[in-house]
Scaffold this motif. Structure first.
Motif: not given
Length: 122
Positions: A87-97
């Protein structure tokens, strides 16, 4: 109460990349990056993106820069790696540190000419 998400902060001035918790709000992004306007750039194949200072290239001097493997242009100033939901909301990235650490190359104090693209909706 605003939702808190995990994000990855890239700071080329201190040459640090770290996982942080931040409110998913414009005011929190402005405060962390140290700016008054942001842009979402470098959409990655997995849906992650960078939140950057939209006016960094207009600063004199420009903030230190880094390059991210997915993006051809230098990024100046602090950036946040975040994900995006359906829905276009900002969430945690899939990339790891560690993924981000492997993708970033710090460039230091360089100058980048702004690129202006004008589109016609005609």
């Amino acid at each position: 109460m605003k939702k808190t998400i995990k994000a990855i902060s890239i700071d080329p001035a201190t040459r640090t990349i770290e996982e942080i918790e931040i409110q998913a709000s414009l005011s929190a992004y402005y405060k962390h990056i140290g700016c008054r306007t942001i842009d979402f750039v470098c959409r990655m194949p997995n849906g992650d993106a960078l939140i950057v200072d939209d006016e960094a290239l207009l600063s004199e001097p420009q903030p230190p820069a880094f390059r991210l493997a997915y993006f051809q242009y230098p990024i100046h100033g602090i950036a946040l790696v975040v994900g995006c939901n359906k829905s276009g909301g900002t969430i945690a990235p899939k990339l790891t540190l560690q993924n981000v650490r492997n993708l970033v190359k710090f460039l230091g104090d360089i100058h980048t000419e702004p690129i202006v693209n004008v589109l016609s909706w005609g």
